[in-house]
Design a protein around this motif. Structure first.
Motif, PDB file in Angstrom:
ATOM      1  N   GLN A 149       8.878  13.095   7.476  1.00 32.29           N
ATOM      2  CA  GLN A 149       8.831  11.787   8.155  1.00 32.29           C
ATOM      3  C   GLN A 149       7.418  11.465   8.664  1.00 32.29           C
ATOM      4  OE1 GLN A 149      11.773   9.663   8.722  1.00 32.29           O
ATOM      5  NE2 GLN A 149      10.126   8.214   9.158  1.00 32.29           N
ATOM      6  N   PRO A 150       6.787  12.378   9.416  1.00 27.19           N
ATOM      7  CA  PRO A 150       5.406  12.099   9.838  1.00 27.19           C
ATOM      8  C   PRO A 150       4.450  11.921   8.655  1.00 27.19           C
ATOM      9  CG  PRO A 150       6.265  14.047  10.973  1.00 27.19           C
ATOM     10  CD  PRO A 150       7.304  13.638   9.987  1.00 27.19           C
ATOM     11  N   LEU A 151       4.724  12.640   7.586  1.00 25.02           N
ATOM     12  CA  LEU A 151       3.875  12.500   6.395  1.00 25.02           C
ATOM     13  C   LEU A 151       4.002  11.094   5.817  1.00 25.02           C
ATOM     14  CD1 LEU A 151       2.071  13.678   4.195  1.00 25.02           C
ATOM     15  CD2 LEU A 151       4.085  14.713   3.154  1.00 25.02           C
ATOM     16  N   TYR A 152       5.225  10.620   5.752  1.00 29.57           N
ATOM     17  CA  TYR A 152       5.430   9.264   5.239  1.00 29.57           C
ATOM     18  C   TYR A 152       4.752   8.231   6.152  1.00 29.57           C
ATOM     19  CZ  TYR A 152       7.603   5.022   3.591  1.00 29.57           C
ATOM     20  OH  TYR A 152       7.788   3.747   3.097  1.00 29.57           O
ATOM     21  N   GLN A 153       4.876   8.438   7.457  1.00 31.01           N
ATOM     22  CA  GLN A 153       4.222   7.502   8.384  1.00 31.01           C
ATOM     23  C   GLN A 153       2.702   7.521   8.190  1.00 31.01           C
ATOM     24  OE1 GLN A 153       5.909   8.971  11.968  1.00 31.01           O
ATOM     25  NE2 GLN A 153       7.771   7.728  11.767  1.00 31.01           N
ATOM     26  N   HIS A 154       2.203   8.687   7.908  1.00 27.77           N
ATOM     27  CA  HIS A 154       0.768   8.826   7.643  1.00 27.77           C
ATOM     28  C   HIS A 154       0.381   8.025   6.392  1.00 27.77           C
ATOM     29  CE1 HIS A 154      -3.070  10.853   8.105  1.00 27.77           C
ATOM     30  NE2 HIS A 154      -3.073  11.092   6.801  1.00 27.77           N
ATOM     31  N   ILE A 155       1.208   8.109   5.362  1.00 28.23           N
ATOM     32  CA  ILE A 155       0.937   7.328   4.142  1.00 28.23           C
ATOM     33  C   ILE A 155       0.964   5.843   4.473  1.00 28.23           C
ATOM     34  CG2 ILE A 155       1.823   6.728   1.843  1.00 28.23           C
ATOM     35  CD1 ILE A 155       3.011   9.586   1.723  1.00 28.23           C
ATOM     36  N   ARG A 163       0.230   4.447   7.222  1.00 23.94           N
ATOM     37  CA  ARG A 163      -0.985   4.035   7.946  1.00 23.94           C
ATOM     38  C   ARG A 163      -2.129   3.786   6.970  1.00 23.94           C
ATOM     39  NH1 ARG A 163       0.935   7.325  12.129  1.00 23.94           N
ATOM     40  NH2 ARG A 163       0.008   9.216  11.294  1.00 23.94           N
ATOM     41  N   ILE A 164      -2.154   4.557   5.914  1.00 17.11           N
ATOM     42  CA  ILE A 164      -3.225   4.392   4.927  1.00 17.11           C
ATOM     43  C   ILE A 164      -2.934   3.185   4.029  1.00 17.11           C
ATOM     44  CG2 ILE A 164      -4.329   5.492   2.923  1.00 17.11           C
ATOM     45  CD1 ILE A 164      -4.061   8.159   4.401  1.00 17.11           C
ATOM     46  N   HIS A 165      -1.660   2.937   3.789  1.00 16.73           N
ATOM     47  CA  HIS A 165      -1.250   1.762   3.002  1.00 16.73           C
ATOM     48  C   HIS A 165      -0.322   0.913   3.879  1.00 16.73           C
ATOM     49  CE1 HIS A 165      -2.980   3.202  -0.704  1.00 16.73           C
ATOM     50  NE2 HIS A 165      -2.345   4.338  -0.574  1.00 16.73           N
ATOM     51  N   LEU A 224      -7.245   1.676   4.514  1.00 18.41           N
ATOM     52  CA  LEU A 224      -8.508   2.389   4.547  1.00 18.41           C
ATOM     53  C   LEU A 224      -9.152   2.371   3.182  1.00 18.41           C
ATOM     54  CD1 LEU A 224      -7.274   5.519   6.482  1.00 18.41           C
ATOM     55  CD2 LEU A 224      -8.391   3.496   7.403  1.00 18.41           C
ATOM     56  N   HIS A 225     -10.464   2.358   3.139  1.00 19.85           N
ATOM     57  CA  HIS A 225     -11.097   2.506   1.846  1.00 19.85           C
ATOM     58  C   HIS A 225     -11.572   3.935   1.691  1.00 19.85           C
ATOM     59  CE1 HIS A 225     -12.929   1.598  -1.894  1.00 19.85           C
ATOM     60  NE2 HIS A 225     -13.980   2.312  -1.489  1.00 19.85           N
ATOM     61  N   LEU A 226     -10.997   4.625   0.760  1.00 15.83           N
ATOM     62  CA  LEU A 226     -11.339   6.027   0.548  1.00 15.83           C
ATOM     63  C   LEU A 226     -11.650   6.230  -0.921  1.00 15.83           C
ATOM     64  CD1 LEU A 226      -8.396   7.429   2.640  1.00 15.83           C
ATOM     65  CD2 LEU A 226     -10.789   7.517   3.295  1.00 15.83           C
ATOM     66  N   ALA A 227     -12.637   7.061  -1.163  1.00 12.66           N
ATOM     67  CA  ALA A 227     -13.053   7.276  -2.548  1.00 12.66           C
ATOM     68  C   ALA A 227     -12.016   8.080  -3.311  1.00 12.66           C
ATOM     69  CB  ALA A 227     -14.377   8.025  -2.555  1.00 12.66           C
ATOM     70  N   ARG A 228     -12.072   7.942  -4.615  1.00 12.00           N
ATOM     71  CA  ARG A 228     -11.199   8.689  -5.514  1.00 12.00           C
ATOM     72  C   ARG A 228     -11.402  10.195  -5.308  1.00 12.00           C
ATOM     73  NH1 ARG A 228     -11.916  11.241 -10.073  1.00 12.00           N
ATOM     74  NH2 ARG A 228     -10.609  10.942 -11.893  1.00 12.00           N
ATOM     75  N   PRO A 229     -10.308  10.976  -5.341  1.00  8.97           N
ATOM     76  CA  PRO A 229     -10.489  12.412  -5.171  1.00  8.97           C
ATOM     77  C   PRO A 229     -11.305  12.997  -6.309  1.00  8.97           C
ATOM     78  CG  PRO A 229      -8.251  11.901  -5.858  1.00  8.97           C
ATOM     79  CD  PRO A 229      -8.926  10.603  -5.588  1.00  8.97           C
ATOM     80  N   LYS A 230     -12.004  14.044  -5.995  1.00  9.23           N
ATOM     81  CA  LYS A 230     -12.843  14.697  -7.002  1.00  9.23           C
ATOM     82  C   LYS A 230     -11.995  15.591  -7.901  1.00  9.23           C
ATOM     83  CE  LYS A 230     -17.362  14.217  -5.560  1.00  9.23           C
ATOM     84  NZ  LYS A 230     -17.533  12.857  -5.948  1.00  9.23           N
ATOM     85  N   SER A 231     -12.408  15.694  -9.145  1.00 14.21           N
ATOM     86  CA  SER A 231     -11.770  16.657 -10.041  1.00 14.21           C
ATOM     87  C   SER A 231     -12.126  18.062  -9.579  1.00 14.21           C
ATOM     88  CB  SER A 231     -12.293  16.467 -11.461  1.00 14.21           C
ATOM     89  OG  SER A 231     -11.937  15.216 -11.935  1.00 14.21           O
TER      90      SER A 231
END
Ligand SMILES: Nc1nc2c(ncn2[C@@H]2O[C@H](COP(=O)(O)OP(=O)(O)OP(=O)(O)O)[C@@H](O)[C@H]2O)c(=O)[nH]1
Length: 255
Positions: free
Chosen positions: A137-143, A145-147, A224-231
């Motif tokens: 549940q907190p994880l979903y809330q975290h998502i 917040r980002i979206h 939030l604007h966050l860069a693409r994760p690195k390979s």
């Protein structure tokens, strides 16, 4: 990097030999990427719930007994869905953890970037570990917040369903939680069953394609604007391949 089989770098054919193929996503698009049809999925959850095992099971139909704690590898595969080719990208992540007060969530910056980057979310807990369930549940809330706006395609996976005697989370609770998040609940065993894992990922892919409206344009604005994760770096990949190709292979199911 090309390790085996006939795939071009950056792609994985969904059919083929039993070779174990995990190919890193390059930092720049490749010519054989499917234009306008890329599905980006991130797999999230607490420690030891089987995130890596689920991804490996889905991509290879195999279960590898032991994995080192992962630092977040990104896998790419080309699949055919409803008659159309889709470039599927799956981001594995390090674990998330509840803070001591159980209110907040400890989430590395790298995970935040992955959450921003992704189109769809696999939230994993272990049915044998109630605390991993409480993380969801907190994880979903975290998502959220980002979206903060828009549809968030999500599935909830209760993994380790082979360990029924050690069950701590009833299936009904998983069902209820998934419904409250606007998703579907899947119980799966990365150890014992490919079909359940496959069905879960496939469902999410379809949800993502639907949410993107068939295209791959600029999805959720704002947030939030966050860069693409690195390979992952080559060293890390070589290590993981060695691990996979080692004698630890428990099941020899072929693709
Ligand atoms: N019995 C059983 N064990 C599983 C299953 N899936 C994973 N495991 C085991 O659970 C342990 C953790 O699996 P991982 O895939 O590394 O879990 P993870 O969530 O990626 O772990 P972190 O790297 O800590 O985030 C390993 O020992 C796996 O063999 C399952 O379906 N059933």
């Amino acid at each position: 990097m090309r390790l085996s089989g006939d795939s071009a770098p950056g792609s994985m054919n969904s059919s083929g030999s039993g070779n174990f193929l995990l190919v890193p996503i390059p930092e720049y698009p490749l010519l054989d990427c499917v234009p306008n049809k890329t599905v980006k999925i991130v797999v999230l959850g607490a420690s030891n719930v089987g995130k890596t095992a689920l991804i490996v099971r889905f991509l290879t139909k195999r279960f590898i007994g032991d994995y080192e704690a992962n630092t977040g590898a990104l896998y790419s595969r080309k699949v055919t869905m409803d008659g159309e080719e889709v470039s599927l990208q799956i981001q594995d992540t390090p674990c998330v953890a509840l803070q001591d007060d159980a209110e907040g969530l400890y989430c590395q910056e790298q995970i935040n970037r992955s959450i921003y980057w992704a189109d769809g979310y696999v939230l994993v807990f272990s049915i044998t570990d109630n605390s991993s369930y409480r993380t969801i549940q907190p994880l979903y809330q975290h998502i959220r917040r980002i979206h903060p706006s828009g549809n968030i395609p999500v599935i909830l996976v209760g993994n380790k369903s082979d360990l029924l005697r050690a069950r701590q989370v009833p299936a009904e609770e998983g069902d209820m939680l998934a419904t409250s998040l606007g998703g579907v609940y899947f119980e799966a065993s990365a150890r014992e069953n490919h079909e359940g894992v496959h069905a879960a990922f496939l469902h999410l892919c379809q949800e993502v394609i639907r949410a993107l409206g068939g295209g791959n344009g600029e999805k959720r604005k704002g947030g939030l604007h966050l860069a693409r994760p690195k390979s992952p770096n080559m060293q890390e990949l070589k290590r993981r391949f060695r691990q996979v190709l080692s004698s630890k292979v428990k099941s020899a199911t072929t693709i």
